[in-house]
Design an enzyme around this catalytic site. Structure first.
Site, mmCIF file in Angstrom:
data_model
loop_
_atom_site.group_PDB
_atom_site.id
_atom_site.type_symbol
_atom_site.label_atom_id
_atom_site.label_comp_id
_atom_site.label_asym_id
_atom_site.label_seq_id
_atom_site.Cartn_x
_atom_site.Cartn_y
_atom_site.Cartn_z
ATOM 1 N N GLU A 178 0.823 -1.221 0.000
ATOM 2 C CA GLU A 178 0.000 0.000 0.000
ATOM 3 C C GLU A 178 0.853 1.265 0.000
ATOM 4 O O GLU A 178 0.511 2.247 0.655
ATOM 5 C CB GLU A 178 -0.942 0.027 1.213
ATOM 6 C CG GLU A 178 -1.968 -1.090 1.198
ATOM 7 C CD GLU A 178 -3.011 -0.949 2.304
ATOM 8 O OE1 GLU A 178 -2.754 -0.249 3.295
ATOM 9 O OE2 GLU A 178 -4.081 -1.560 2.162
ATOM 10 N N GLU A 247 -6.854 -7.431 -0.884
ATOM 11 C CA GLU A 247 -7.493 -7.307 0.429
ATOM 12 C C GLU A 247 -8.951 -6.910 0.291
ATOM 13 O O GLU A 247 -9.256 -5.747 0.007
ATOM 14 C CB GLU A 247 -6.763 -6.261 1.303
ATOM 15 C CG GLU A 247 -5.352 -6.670 1.661
ATOM 16 C CD GLU A 247 -4.718 -5.774 2.725
ATOM 17 O OE1 GLU A 247 -5.458 -5.013 3.395
ATOM 18 O OE2 GLU A 247 -3.498 -5.849 2.879
#
Ligand SMILES: *[C@@H]1O[C@H](CO)[C@@H](O)[C@H](O)[C@H]1NC(C)=O
Ligand SMILES: *[C@@H]1O[C@H](CO)[C@@H](O)[C@H](O)[C@H]1NC(C)=O
Ligand SMILES: *[C@@H]1O[C@H](CO)[C@@H](O)[C@H](O)[C@H]1NC(C)=O
Ligand SMILES: *[C@@H]1O[C@H](CO)[C@@H](O)[C@H](O)[C@H]1NC(C)=O
Ligand SMILES: *[C@@H]1O[C@H](CO)[C@@H](O)[C@H](O)[C@H]1NC(C)=O
Ligand SMILES: *[C@@H]1O[C@H](CO)[C@@H](O)[C@H](O)[C@H]1NC(C)=O
Ligand SMILES: *[C@@H]1O[C@H](CO)[C@@H](O)[C@H](O)[C@H]1NC(C)=O
Length: 849
Positions: A178, A247
């Site tokens: 991320e 995710e």
């Protein structure tokens, strides 16, 4: 009585994954020349124990999962530079082999920065103190250590032949995590670092593709992937990359003092179905089993010891119904479409406002369709290929043959379980009730042994403890003259403290005065308490603490914690500022230093024995000998009546306990959650005004049959005689059967061979092993409402419902069937009792005319 179905127990065969050449194109991963549509599940190895791994992986497999995904936890492995650890919960190779033995694939997210609500985002704290280091940017010391660790892990996996290219289970590896959110904060160096990380990863020659999640500038051949509650609209930055969702959050994490988030199964299923509808090919649940942040591994501030995450497998390792069951049925429906989805051509058709069909057809004439209704309020009826379909609001119907709906994301056919925490005692069985002996040692409030240093003013907690402990003592003293007015009036001056976090316990002249802490969403806090001062010298001792280090954010490695101001108000001189006084410091508490929780350390002090442990005593170590709770259910420790502290069993670290009540008001929580509409972590919270975490998982494998040593360090005071073990027990199950709920094609392997089952609404009930159905608690036809365990009869309730079901139940223990009854809804709740055989029952309730 028309049907009685006895369904055989299914044996799962073990198949080893064969040598896989993993490549990809814009549609999917291609493994050994075959396109794959993959359902993946995050299970983090250090968040459970090796004894649980095979069961968790198997439960995932039974839930229709193909791939396990895990991060690699750098700070659990590289304890100091070049000093590696792979034992116990950190045995990564053993975990990878467990996945391989289950015949599943593995996605290895090496990071090595991982965030993950894990202490310091997974990066070792020592690296912050390597001179000149700045994390996650084009910084030489950081890149040197990151490359060194990544290479170490890759080589370890290669040595064990764990990459698919070597015949192992690992099909994808991840570098960084991320980073796209933060890259701009690091300006030019951010971009340079991201490119460097990608190149460094690719140069590792693993033979499998690398991914970077939320990384929009990931260079070829690295694949950028999506993390979110919904990724149907996600497009990789290159059309040559498959659409991968690393995710999907089926719930959310908790913080001490916060609420308990839940994401409804219907919405999770909706998001997954939409992703595959819109061309997705790899989907991962983060988390599928969240587990436990044992010891001090929880990130912060305030991440709870439980990392349950409302995941499909709960913290204790039990499948969570209906979520696990509903998603299992979803996976089966999607897999029925796999071939045509991956090899067919897609066409999308609008069927009216909010309703669209994505239709996949291949040259053989095979056809699969997903029809979605994204309206968050209105159910819709639409015409598709001359057939009428009704879709509940916010749902997707799956039609593997473009004709029959085998699954709708909003229609939960799966059972719901009633799960209870059954309290037991903490007793030794060879002694009578209430004869538990506690051994006690008290810490001196303030500096113990020799002080570490004296300084005018404050220090940063993290810079000082370097996270070797949560605790840092600060002490100073003030002189109170005999002529102070408050002494005459009998009033109390007020201690005023400001801190950037995370918590503190205040002591004056060795007496506990109170605790200050942030509220669970915000770590800076003020503490304001009247204190008892006497004429003469007074010692102020503040035990300041961290509750997990920051896990992410720009320059998160520099976020500090600690006091900014300490004042006393209400003296003759007005308010006295102690902030620049000389403060004496001591890192940690003495019991930690003496290792009172473990092995030889236990005998480093003279404990005082008592059968009546004193209550509400701050800074107290408690030790007692306990038996393993009976049975085989998972075990928790009920800490409702304790204050805050740390707990160990047989030297294994249970973790931080803090049954801190959520400060949220009841209106910030929901009674019933409407699954319709976009989810956010605060949408379906419960637990307002309740302790965020009352129960603390103690893995069964940590227990011996007797003579187990339970040790607690209590910081502020509690009632240890009220500590209980609890067993997490499935005490009942509910199922709803409706003609309206599709079940065709969703039978387990073998079940479809049972005559007449097709087109008959049924419920499949799975009982815990060693149990059978012992009673029917509730049954109603028509329109019953409410939740499992508290159903209400509906308008057209028929009084014979229960009788009918009970008769059927008496007729067959392993299966139930009935016919000729009403056609709308049927609700049933069963309770289980012990069964002597090892059978895991699969029961069906079916209704037909
Ligand atoms: C792996 O698959 C790719 C694409 O299908 C192919 O180009 C390549 O030659 C294969 N490599 C090996 C070692 O089989
Ligand atoms: C529908 O398909 C067209 C053509 O393939 C595409 O351009 C469009 O983005 C699709 N619409 C949706 C909502 O997926
Ligand atoms: C739908 O019905 C129309 C007219 O009855 C017919 O022409 C058409 O082929 C049908 N479509 C399908 C997909 O069956
Ligand atoms: C911690 O120490 C480092 C130097 O080692 C310093 O740069 C940093 O500002 C300190 N952090 C805080 C919050 O004081
Ligand atoms: C209060 O003020 C007097 C006079 O300014 C000073 O001498 C004394 O030290 C002060 N007392 C405290 C507790 O600071
Ligand atoms: C425990 O008590 C014994 C006997 O009084 C004494 O000799 C010993 O030093 C004490 N041990 C510790 C660790 O205080
Ligand atoms: C927590 O504290 C912050 C800052 O003081 C405040 O904005 C927030 O509303 C508080 N939350 C609760 C639940 O009290």
């Amino acid at each position: 009585m028309k049907l009685c179905l006895l369904v055989a127990v299914l044996l799962v065969t073990v198949t080893l994954v064969s040598c896989g050449n993993v490549s990809y194109d814009g549609r999917s991963l291609i493994i050994d020349g075959q396109r794959k549509l993959l359902i993946s599940a995050s299970i983090h190895y250090p968040r459970s124990v090796p004894a649980m791994w095979p069961g968790l992986v198997q439960t995932a497999k039974e839930g229709g999962v193909d791939v396990i995904e895990t991060y690699v936890f750098w700070n659990g492995h590289e304890l100091s530079p070049g000093n590696y650890y792979f034992g116990g919960r950190f045995d990564l190779v053993k975990f990878a082999k467990t996945v391989q033995q289950a015949g599943m694939f593995l996605i290895l997210r090496i990071g090595p920065f991982v965030a993950a609500e894990w202490n310091f985002g997974g990066v070792p704290v020592w690296l912050h103190y390597v001179p000149g280091t700045v994390f996650r940017t084009y910084n030489q010391p950081f890149m040197y250590h990151m490359q060194k660790f990544t290479t170490y892990i890759v080589n370890l996996m290669k040595q064990e032949k764990l990459f698919a290219s070597q015949g192992g289970p690992i099909i994808l590896a991840q570098i960084e995590n991320e980073y796209g959110y933060y890259e701009n904060f690091y300006k030019e160096d951010g971009k340079k670092y991201a490119l460097w990380a990608a190149k460094m990863a690719v140069s590792q020659n693993t033979g499998v593709p690398w991914i970077m999640c939320q990384q929009w500038d990931a260079p070829d051949p690295v694949i950028d992937t999506c993390n979110s509650f919904y990724c149907d609209q996600f497009k990789p930055t290159s059309p040559n990359r498959p659409k991968i969702w690393t995710e999907n959050w089926p719930g959310w994490f908790k913080t001490f003092g916060g609420r308990d988030p839940h994401r409804p199964a219907e919405d999770v299923a909706f998001s997954v179905a939409r992703f595959f509808q819109k061309g997705g090919s790899v989907h991962n649940y983060y988390m599928y089993h969240g587990g436990t942040n044992f010891g001090r591994t929880a990130g912060g501030p305030f991440i709870t010891t439980s990392y349950d995450y409302d995941a499909p497998i709960d913290e204790y390792g039990l499948p969570r119904f209906p979520k696990w069951g509903h998603l299992k049925e979803l996976h089966r429906a999607i897999k029925l479409c796999e071939h045509v989805l991956l090899n067919g051509k897609p066409v999308n058709v609008s069927l009216g406002p909010f309703v669209e069909a994505d239709v996949y057809t291949d040259s053989s004439g095979a056809c699969a369709a997903f029809i979605s209704n994204s309206d968050d309020k209105n159910d819709r009826t639409v015409e598709f290929r001359n057939t009428s379909y009704s879709l509940p609001a916010w749902s997707v119907s799956i039609l593997p043959d473009c004709k029959n709906v085998v699954f709708n994301t909003a229609k939960v056919n799966s059972q719901t379980n009633v799960v209870a925490m059954i309290p037991g005692s903490l007793q030794q069985s060879n002694k009578g009730v209430n004869s538990l002996i506690w051994d006690i040692v008290k810490e001196k409030p303030g500096i113990w042994g020799t002080a570490d240093f004296v300084k005018n003013g404050f220090v940063d907690l993290i810079n000082t403890t370097k996270d070797t402990t949560d605790y840092l003592w600060h002490t100073t003293s003030i002189f109170v003259g005999e002529n102070e007015e408050f002494l005459k009036k009998g009033s109390k001056p007020v201690l005023l403290i400001e801190s950037t976090g995370h918590a503190l316990h205040a002591f004056v002249n060795q007496e506990y005065q109170g605790t200050g802490t942030g509220n669970g969403t915000h770590s800076p806090f003020t503490f304001k308490n009247p204190i008892s001062l006497r004429a003469g010298k007074n010692e102020i001792a503040l035990l300041c603490l961290t509750v997990g280090l920051q896990t992410a954010g720009p320059f998160y490695d520099f976020v500090g914690a600690g006091l900014t101001s300490v004042k006393i108000k209400g003296l003759n001189n007005g308010t006295i500022d102690l902030s620049s006084y000389a403060w004496t410091y001591k890192i940690g508490v003495q019991g930690e230093h003496l290792k009172l929780y473990q092995g030889d350390g236990l005998s480093n002090v003279n404990w005082t024995s008592t059968s009546e442990p004193p209550k509400m005593q701050p800074l107290t170590w408690y030790k007692t000998i306990v038996d393993a709770p009976p049975g085989d259910e998972p075990i928790g420790l009920d800490m409702l009546h304790m204050g805050k502290g740390l707990a160990w069993l047989n030297g294994e670290e249970i973790g931080r306990y803090w049954p801190r009540k959520s400060e949220f008001k009841s209106e910030d929580c929901v009674k019933e959650c409407d699954y319709r509409g976009k989810f956010n972590p605060d949408k379906c919270d419960t637990g307002c005004g309740e302790p965020t975490q009352r129960w603390y998982h103690v893995p069964r494998s940590w227990f011996k049959p007797s003579g187990n040593v339970l040790v607690l360090f209590e910081e502020k005071g509690g009632e240890p005689d009220k500590i209980r073990f609890v067993r997490r027990k499935i005490s009942g199950a509910c199922a709803l059967v409706s003609e309206d709920y599709p079940s065709v094609g969703l039978l387990s392997q073998g079940e479809d061979k049972v005559q007449n089952i097709k087109n008959i609404p049924f419920a499949r009930l799975t009982c815990p092993s060693n149990t059978h159905i012992s009673a029917v608690k509730f049954a109603s036809f028509g329109t019953p409402s409410g939740a499992c365990g508290s159903f209400l009869k509906g308008d057209c309730h028929d009084p014979i419902s229960s009788t009918v079901v009970e008769k059927v139940y008496l007729f067959a223990i392993f299966c139930i069937a009935f016919g000729g009854l009403f056609s709308t809804k049927y609700l049933l709740i069963f309770s289980f009792s012990k069964l002597t055989t090892q059978l895991r029952d699969t029961l069906m309730l079916s209704a037909s005319d």
